[in-house]
Motif scaffolding. Structure first.
Motif, PDB file in Angstrom:
ATOM      1  N   GLY A  90       0.809  -1.216   0.000  1.00 14.90           N
ATOM      2  CA  GLY A  90       0.000   0.000   0.000  1.00 14.90           C
ATOM      3  C   GLY A  90       0.841   1.262   0.000  1.00 14.90           C
ATOM      4  N   ARG A  91       1.896   1.254   0.785  1.00 11.55           N
ATOM      5  CA  ARG A  91       2.808   2.403   0.817  1.00 11.55           C
ATOM      6  C   ARG A  91       3.435   2.626  -0.558  1.00 11.55           C
ATOM      7  N   ALA A  92       3.878   1.541  -1.198  1.00 14.97           N
ATOM      8  CA  ALA A  92       4.494   1.661  -2.520  1.00 14.97           C
ATOM      9  C   ALA A  92       3.502   2.237  -3.530  1.00 14.97           C
ATOM     10  N   TYR A  93       2.247   1.789  -3.466  1.00 15.01           N
ATOM     11  CA  TYR A  93       1.223   2.318  -4.374  1.00 15.01           C
ATOM     12  C   TYR A  93       0.993   3.808  -4.117  1.00 15.01           C
ATOM     13  N   ALA A  94       0.852   4.159  -2.851  1.00 16.64           N
ATOM     14  CA  ALA A  94       0.555   5.550  -2.498  1.00 16.64           C
ATOM     15  C   ALA A  94       1.676   6.487  -2.938  1.00 16.64           C
ATOM     16  N   LEU A  95       2.919   6.083  -2.683  1.00 13.73           N
ATOM     17  CA  LEU A  95       4.062   6.921  -3.063  1.00 13.73           C
ATOM     18  C   LEU A  95       4.136   7.113  -4.580  1.00 13.73           C
ATOM     19  N   GLU A  96       3.896   6.042  -5.323  1.00 18.64           N
ATOM     20  CA  GLU A  96       3.997   6.130  -6.785  1.00 18.64           C
ATOM     21  C   GLU A  96       2.825   6.903  -7.381  1.00 18.64           C
ATOM     22  N   LEU A  97       1.637   6.729  -6.831  1.00 21.86           N
ATOM     23  CA  LEU A  97       0.492   7.528  -7.280  1.00 21.86           C
ATOM     24  C   LEU A  97       0.761   9.013  -7.073  1.00 21.86           C
ATOM     25  N   ALA A  98       1.276   9.359  -5.905  1.00 25.49           N
ATOM     26  CA  ALA A  98       1.576  10.761  -5.608  1.00 25.49           C
ATOM     27  C   ALA A  98       2.676  11.290  -6.518  1.00 25.49           C
ATOM     28  N   ARG A  99       3.679  10.472  -6.766  1.00 31.11           N
ATOM     29  CA  ARG A  99       4.777  10.889  -7.633  1.00 31.11           C
ATOM     30  C   ARG A  99       4.283  11.185  -9.046  1.00 31.11           C
ATOM     31  N   ARG A 100       3.206  10.500  -9.436  1.00 31.72           N
ATOM     32  CA  ARG A 100       2.660  10.682 -10.775  1.00 31.72           C
ATOM     33  C   ARG A 100       1.474  11.647 -10.794  1.00 31.72           C
ATOM     34  N   GLY A 101       1.332  12.433  -9.714  1.00 36.37           N
ATOM     35  CA  GLY A 101       0.402  13.555  -9.754  1.00 36.37           C
ATOM     36  C   GLY A 101      -0.884  13.413  -8.979  1.00 36.37           C
TER      37      GLY A 101
END
Length: 298
Positions: free
Chosen positions: A20-31
């Motif tokens: 979940g953390r990995a998903y959240a960080l990558e979603l945020a990184r992509r806007g």
């Protein structure tokens, strides 16, 4: 094609660590603006922590936008409140990744009924609660991307995980109905079966495998399945950078009549019934009935 989530609001449950953390960080990184939901309990679902807050701090430190939420997915009212806060702050919810989960592994002979019920409640009912909480918003927006988290245990079984397996295959079934009901609203619903070294699996994986099966190597699958370009009704396996599609198939089967329409007839034709040559991948339950009618007409 570059996959971005600008102007999208995403909710990730169980996002205080691991996948979940990995998903959240990558979603945020992509806007994306991200709601980081995590009750913060231990692997068996007990206790609390500030895990979600720490992930929000990571996202903000990298220049992203996020808020934490400590609601329990098993409490529908708390999920409704979480969605309301996201809408109040940012105007909508476009992406939901149902990732929250717990483990209470024991052989079925030694598993207490409450351990079975609790695991099913968190994984299956919890995902239904979160999905129901965003459903009307996504229908009104005519846009939504929902991801259920299944497992190889649900698809194929695993010793000592009857509760987990039952819940996880239930999620694949939930996806298959919701994607039909949501199609006209531009809501895509998919299933991910991840294999990753996380807090949930750290004492199960050998050390070398734990290093190989990183949450970050699963995240590309999750993000594609909630992107604007996502398919719908997919079951995707992901682990260590390997991605595999799984299907629920149906053989051509055999029509039995007369004296053969009996248990003995099924036994006699077992090899033919289970012959996978020409098997189908139905896109709805009605297709099984249709295939039976076709067989009888043929």
């Amino acid at each position: 094609m570059t996959i971005r989530f600008d102007d999208k609001i995403a909710i990730v449950t169980g996002a205080g660590g691991g996948l979940g953390r990995a998903y959240a960080l990558e979603l945020a990184r992509r806007g994306a603006k991200v709601v980081v939901n995590d009750l913060g309990g231990s692997r068996d679902g007990t206790g609390h922590s500030d895990a979600a807050l720490k992930v929000v701090e990571e996202i903000k430190a990298a220049g992203g936008t996020a808020m934490s939420n400590g609601g329990s997915v098993t409490e529908y009212d708390q999920m409704v409140e979480m969605v309301a806060k996201a809408k109040e702050a940012w105007g909508g919810v476009h992406v939901l990744i149902n990732n929250a989960g717990v483990l209470r592994d024991k052989s079925f002979a030694n598993m207490a009924p409450e351990d079975f019920e609790f695991v099913v409640d968190v994984h299956l009912n919890g995902s239904a609660n979160c999905t129901k909480a965003v459903w009307e918003t996504m229908r009104e927006q005519a846009y939504g991307r929902i991801l259920m988290t299944a497992s190889s245990t649900g698809l194929y079984g695993n010793f000592g995980q009857a509760n987990y397996g039952a819940a996880k295959l239930g999620l694949a079934g939930l996806t298959k109905t919701l994607q039909l009901e949501a199609a006209k609203y531009n809501i895509k619903v998919n299933t991910l079966a991840p294999t990753a070294g996380t807090r949930m699996t750290e004492d199960i994986f050998p050390e070398e495998a734990f290093k190989l099966f990183t949450p970050e190597s699963v995240a590309p699958a999750a993000l594609f399945l909630v992107s604007e370009h996502a398919p719908t009704n997919a079951i995707l396996g992901a682990g260590a950078g390997v991605f595999q599609a799984a299907y629920v198939t149906l053989t051509q089967g055999v029509a039995l009549t007369g004296e053969e329409l009996s248990p003995e007839g099924v036994a006699a034709h077992w090899a033919e019934i289970t012959d996978r040559k020409g098997e189908m991948t139905p896109q709805s339950g009605s297709e099984q009935a249709m295939s039976i009618m076709k067989k009888l007409a043929g």
